[in-house]
Scaffold this motif. Structure first.
Motif, PDB file in Angstrom:
ATOM      1  N   ASP A 128       0.819  -1.217   0.000  1.00  0.00           N
ATOM      2  CA  ASP A 128       0.000   0.000   0.000  1.00  0.00           C
ATOM      3  C   ASP A 128       0.848   1.260   0.000  1.00  0.00           C
ATOM      4  O   ASP A 128       0.439   2.306  -0.517  1.00  0.00           O
ATOM      5  N   ARG A 129       2.059   1.191   0.514  1.00  0.00           N
ATOM      6  CA  ARG A 129       2.930   2.365   0.513  1.00  0.00           C
ATOM      7  C   ARG A 129       3.337   2.736  -0.903  1.00  0.00           C
ATOM      8  O   ARG A 129       3.453   3.915  -1.250  1.00  0.00           O
ATOM      9  N   LEU A 130       3.542   1.728  -1.758  1.00  0.00           N
ATOM     10  CA  LEU A 130       3.880   2.001  -3.152  1.00  0.00           C
ATOM     11  C   LEU A 130       2.677   2.536  -3.918  1.00  0.00           C
ATOM     12  O   LEU A 130       2.826   3.263  -4.895  1.00  0.00           O
ATOM     13  N   SER A 131       1.484   2.176  -3.482  1.00  0.00           N
ATOM     14  CA  SER A 131       0.282   2.725  -4.105  1.00  0.00           C
ATOM     15  C   SER A 131       0.236   4.225  -3.906  1.00  0.00           C
ATOM     16  O   SER A 131      -0.031   4.992  -4.841  1.00  0.00           O
ATOM     17  N   PHE A 132       0.503   4.665  -2.696  1.00  0.00           N
ATOM     18  CA  PHE A 132       0.472   6.099  -2.403  1.00  0.00           C
ATOM     19  C   PHE A 132       1.649   6.824  -3.039  1.00  0.00           C
ATOM     20  O   PHE A 132       1.501   7.907  -3.605  1.00  0.00           O
ATOM     21  N   LEU A 133       2.831   6.228  -2.983  1.00  0.00           N
ATOM     22  CA  LEU A 133       4.038   6.916  -3.447  1.00  0.00           C
ATOM     23  C   LEU A 133       4.195   6.884  -4.957  1.00  0.00           C
ATOM     24  O   LEU A 133       4.643   7.861  -5.562  1.00  0.00           O
ATOM     25  N   PHE A 134       3.830   5.765  -5.586  1.00  0.00           N
ATOM     26  CA  PHE A 134       4.109   5.612  -7.014  1.00  0.00           C
ATOM     27  C   PHE A 134       2.890   5.244  -7.847  1.00  0.00           C
ATOM     28  O   PHE A 134       3.000   5.068  -9.056  1.00  0.00           O
ATOM     29  N   GLY A 135       1.727   5.066  -7.222  1.00  0.00           N
ATOM     30  CA  GLY A 135       0.530   4.744  -7.989  1.00  0.00           C
ATOM     31  C   GLY A 135       0.342   3.268  -8.261  1.00  0.00           C
ATOM     32  O   GLY A 135      -0.514   2.895  -9.066  1.00  0.00           O
ATOM     33  N   ASN A 136       1.137   2.400  -7.608  1.00  0.00           N
ATOM     34  CA  ASN A 136       0.952   0.958  -7.795  1.00  0.00           C
ATOM     35  C   ASN A 136      -0.434   0.526  -7.314  1.00  0.00           C
ATOM     36  O   ASN A 136      -1.015   1.148  -6.427  1.00  0.00           O
ATOM     37  N   TYR A 137      -0.928  -0.563  -7.888  1.00  0.00           N
ATOM     38  CA  TYR A 137      -2.225  -1.100  -7.473  1.00  0.00           C
ATOM     39  C   TYR A 137      -2.032  -2.197  -6.434  1.00  0.00           C
ATOM     40  O   TYR A 137      -1.121  -3.013  -6.550  1.00  0.00           O
ATOM     41  N   ILE A 138      -2.896  -2.201  -5.418  1.00  0.00           N
ATOM     42  CA  ILE A 138      -2.839  -3.197  -4.361  1.00  0.00           C
ATOM     43  C   ILE A 138      -4.168  -3.943  -4.295  1.00  0.00           C
ATOM     44  O   ILE A 138      -5.190  -3.447  -4.764  1.00  0.00           O
ATOM     45  N   THR A 139      -4.148  -5.131  -3.689  1.00  0.00           N
ATOM     46  CA  THR A 139      -5.359  -5.963  -3.652  1.00  0.00           C
ATOM     47  C   THR A 139      -6.094  -5.897  -2.312  1.00  0.00           C
ATOM     48  O   THR A 139      -7.204  -6.419  -2.204  1.00  0.00           O
ATOM     49  N   LEU A 140      -5.468  -5.303  -1.296  1.00  0.00           N
ATOM     50  CA  LEU A 140      -6.013  -5.224   0.065  1.00  0.00           C
ATOM     51  C   LEU A 140      -5.943  -6.549   0.822  1.00  0.00           C
ATOM     52  O   LEU A 140      -6.375  -6.630   1.961  1.00  0.00           O
ATOM     53  N   THR A 141      -5.393  -7.601   0.203  1.00  0.00           N
ATOM     54  CA  THR A 141      -5.259  -8.881   0.900  1.00  0.00           C
ATOM     55  C   THR A 141      -3.980  -8.943   1.719  1.00  0.00           C
ATOM     56  O   THR A 141      -3.780  -9.879   2.492  1.00  0.00           O
ATOM     57  N   ASN A 142      -3.117  -7.960   1.542  1.00  0.00           N
ATOM     58  CA  ASN A 142      -1.806  -7.955   2.186  1.00  0.00           C
ATOM     59  C   ASN A 142      -1.723  -6.823   3.205  1.00  0.00           C
ATOM     60  O   ASN A 142      -0.666  -6.251   3.422  1.00  0.00           O
ATOM     61  N   ILE A 143      -2.865  -6.500   3.801  1.00  0.00           N
ATOM     62  CA  ILE A 143      -2.929  -5.312   4.640  1.00  0.00           C
ATOM     63  C   ILE A 143      -3.728  -5.660   5.900  1.00  0.00           C
ATOM     64  O   ILE A 143      -4.648  -6.472   5.865  1.00  0.00           O
ATOM     65  N   SER A 144      -3.373  -5.050   7.006  1.00  0.00           N
ATOM     66  CA  SER A 144      -4.042  -5.328   8.278  1.00  0.00           C
ATOM     67  C   SER A 144      -4.982  -4.180   8.638  1.00  0.00           C
ATOM     68  O   SER A 144      -4.899  -3.088   8.072  1.00  0.00           O
ATOM     69  N   GLN A 145      -5.845  -4.424   9.607  1.00  0.00           N
ATOM     70  CA  GLN A 145      -6.720  -3.363  10.094  1.00  0.00           C
ATOM     71  C   GLN A 145      -5.890  -2.222  10.672  1.00  0.00           C
ATOM     72  O   GLN A 145      -6.233  -1.039  10.506  1.00  0.00           O
ATOM     73  N   GLN A 146      -4.776  -2.545  11.292  1.00  0.00           N
ATOM     74  CA  GLN A 146      -3.895  -1.518  11.840  1.00  0.00           C
ATOM     75  C   GLN A 146      -3.370  -0.609  10.729  1.00  0.00           C
ATOM     76  O   GLN A 146      -3.282   0.608  10.896  1.00  0.00           O
ATOM     77  N   GLU A 147      -3.023  -1.215   9.594  1.00  0.00           N
ATOM     78  CA  GLU A 147      -2.524  -0.422   8.473  1.00  0.00           C
ATOM     79  C   GLU A 147      -3.633   0.445   7.881  1.00  0.00           C
ATOM     80  O   GLU A 147      -3.402   1.603   7.510  1.00  0.00           O
ATOM     81  N   ILE A 148      -4.848  -0.095   7.796  1.00  0.00           N
ATOM     82  CA  ILE A 148      -5.984   0.698   7.325  1.00  0.00           C
ATOM     83  C   ILE A 148      -6.206   1.894   8.252  1.00  0.00           C
ATOM     84  O   ILE A 148      -6.432   3.027   7.793  1.00  0.00           O
ATOM     85  N   ASP A 149      -6.127   1.648   9.548  1.00  0.00           N
ATOM     86  CA  ASP A 149      -6.309   2.728  10.521  1.00  0.00           C
ATOM     87  C   ASP A 149      -5.233   3.802  10.345  1.00  0.00           C
ATOM     88  O   ASP A 149      -5.512   5.002  10.495  1.00  0.00           O
ATOM     89  N   ARG A 150      -4.012   3.383  10.039  1.00  0.00           N
ATOM     90  CA  ARG A 150      -2.940   4.365   9.821  1.00  0.00           C
ATOM     91  C   ARG A 150      -3.218   5.194   8.575  1.00  0.00           C
ATOM     92  O   ARG A 150      -3.015   6.414   8.570  1.00  0.00           O
ATOM     93  N   ILE A 151      -3.681   4.548   7.521  1.00  0.00           N
ATOM     94  CA  ILE A 151      -4.018   5.271   6.290  1.00  0.00           C
ATOM     95  C   ILE A 151      -5.091   6.318   6.560  1.00  0.00           C
ATOM     96  O   ILE A 151      -5.006   7.464   6.105  1.00  0.00           O
ATOM     97  N   LEU A 152      -6.092   5.927   7.339  1.00  0.00           N
ATOM     98  CA  LEU A 152      -7.182   6.849   7.658  1.00  0.00           C
ATOM     99  C   LEU A 152      -6.696   7.985   8.541  1.00  0.00           C
ATOM    100  O   LEU A 152      -7.063   9.144   8.342  1.00  0.00           O
ATOM    101  N   MET A 153      -5.845   7.672   9.513  1.00  0.00           N
ATOM    102  CA  MET A 153      -5.341   8.693  10.418  1.00  0.00           C
ATOM    103  C   MET A 153      -4.460   9.699   9.682  1.00  0.00           C
ATOM    104  O   MET A 153      -4.557  10.916   9.879  1.00  0.00           O
TER     105      MET A 153
END
Length: 436
Positions: A114-139
């Motif tokens: 997900d960090r590459l999605s934000f930094l470089f526009g890469n696409y992610i599937t959301l299967t490799n991400i935790s609720q903690q990481e989602i919370d960080r993105i939102l924060m």
């Protein structure tokens, strides 16, 4: 997980305050630093307190003030300050699984970060991400995020991605949308699997994410000749591609009427396969999915036409003969553009070569997957003029090598002709053709 500082820029804020290479950055303003997102987010503050630790475990704090958003000047071993996250899926359509052996190692890496999605526009599937990481993105309000959805049917997503968490992870779409994170999505469509009624379902479900949803691109599955032991998939044909276009254009029309934007776009390749004319520029709403091949041909045509309108007799060379190598699908479009240039410049002559993809197989016909070996095999002994033009999309980021490790220098030497690399802009194509 703290991160080690591998360098400090000369005359930077960090150097002026005594930060040393080899120290570990533990925290900024009390917030633990784990990776590039933490660092960039907290670095933007004007008043900073850095917690540092040396190799002996001795910690110290440095307090400083700087202009807001100014860089500290710290360098780290990797850009992410962490290891890149590998994809955990085993998608039935994965292109990397269809690569032959013996290619350079970097081509086999499947990222899902997900960090590459934000930094470089890469696409992610959301299967490799935790609720903690989602919370960080939102924060941190990290936006936009690019997501490979493929289908909003949870059971079908599990089967297509061969990951038991693939359906469950769709819940993150709603969380991100409700948190105001802008979303761009893609659907890799496979005939008879996630097109038809499943495509309609996906569009209906994704529309509910508006206004957070900015765009959705549908792209056709790419199938190479290296599919032994992989899932049995069929390529799109004229009729199945036309059905995708009809469904997406109808749905896009309704979205345009409701929201002022189409939201859903079919990749150019669908129109080429269906032998349909490409939509006009105004249908692409500013080209939000250009990286997915949505509107790329229309934009190239518009840019070339605009640049050509400024060409005068003084701009035309006294005599110029060039050649251009491209993929099979793009060749007819490029021929029309170069014909228009030829009408304006009588002494301009070109040879356009649609390179058959023998390396990956005949079902792959886009320019970006043409290899140097195929160009060499098919253009040797052919008239090439004073220069051979190749689109930059054929080459890796460094612009020096094709997918099959043939270098630009090797191509030029073996074909005995200078090679000019052409950018993606239509004006770049015109300048290259004219030798400017």
């Amino acid at each position: 997980m703290a991160v080690k500082i591998c360098g400090v820029e000369a005359k930077s804020i960090a150097q002026k305050h005594g930060v040393r290479a080899g120290e570990t950055l533990i925290a900024i303003n009390g917030h633990e630093i784990n990776d590039i997102l933490d660092f960039r987010f907290y670095e933007t503050n004007a008043a900073l307190t850095l917690l540092l630790e040396d190799d002996g475990g001795v910690r110290r704090e440095i307090s400083l003030r700087k202009a807001q958003y100014a860089s500290l000047g710290l360098e780290f071993e990797t850009y992410l300050m962490d290891r890149q996250r590998r994809c955990r899926n085993n998608c039935i359509f994965c292109f990397i699984d269809q690569l032959p052996e013996g290619m350079r190692e970097s081509l086999y890496f499947k990222d899902d970060d997900d960090r590459l999605s934000f930094l470089f526009g890469n696409y992610i599937t959301l299967t490799n991400i935790s609720q903690q990481e989602i919370d960080r993105i939102l924060m941190m309000h990290i936006s936009p995020i690019n997501i490979s959805v493929h289908t909003t049917n949870p059971e079908l997503r599990v089967r297509m991605m061969r990951n038991r968490f693939a359906g469950e992870s769709l819940k993150y779409l709603d969380q991100l949308a409700k948190g105001g994170i802008r979303l761009n999505c893609q659907l890799v469509l496979c005939p008879g699997i996630n097109d038809g009624a499943e495509l309609e379902r996906s569009m209906r479900d994704l529309e509910k994410l508006y206004p957070a949803l900015e765009s959705v691109a549908a792209v056709p599955v790419g199938l190479t000749r290296f599919r032994e032991g992989l899932a049995e998939l069929q390529p799109f044909c004229r009729d199945t591609a036309a059905a995708v276009i009809d469904a997406m254009e109808a749905f896009g029309d309704r979205c345009k009427e409701k929201y002022g934007t189409r939201l859903f776009y079919a990749a150019d390749e669908f129109y080429l396969k269906a032998e349909r004319p490409l939509p006009p520029e105004e249908e692409y709403d500013g080209y939000p999915q250009l990286e997915n091949g949505v509107g790329a041909i229309t934009l190239l045509r518009e840019q070339f036409g605009e640049a050509l309108s400024d060409v005068t007799a003084d701009d035309c060379p006294q005599k110029r003969e060039i050649s251009l190598a491209t993929g099979v699908s793009a060749a007819p479009i490029l021929a029309k553009l170069l014909d228009a240039l030829q009408e304006k410049c009588d002494n301009f002559e070109y040879h356009l070569y649609a390179v058959q993809n023998d390396f990956f197989g005949p079902m792959i016909n886009v320019a970006g997957l043409v290899t140097g070996g195929d160009i060499l095999a098919q253009l040797s002994g052919r008239p090439l003029g004073e220069e051979l033009l190749i689109p930059a999309v054929m080459l890796r980021h460094e612009q020096d090598m094709f997918l099959d490790n043939v270098t630009v220098e090797e191509l030029s030497r073996k074909l005995k002709v200078p090679v000019r690399i052409i950018g993606e802009d239509g004006a770049d194509l015109l300048d290259g053709a004219l030798g400017r």
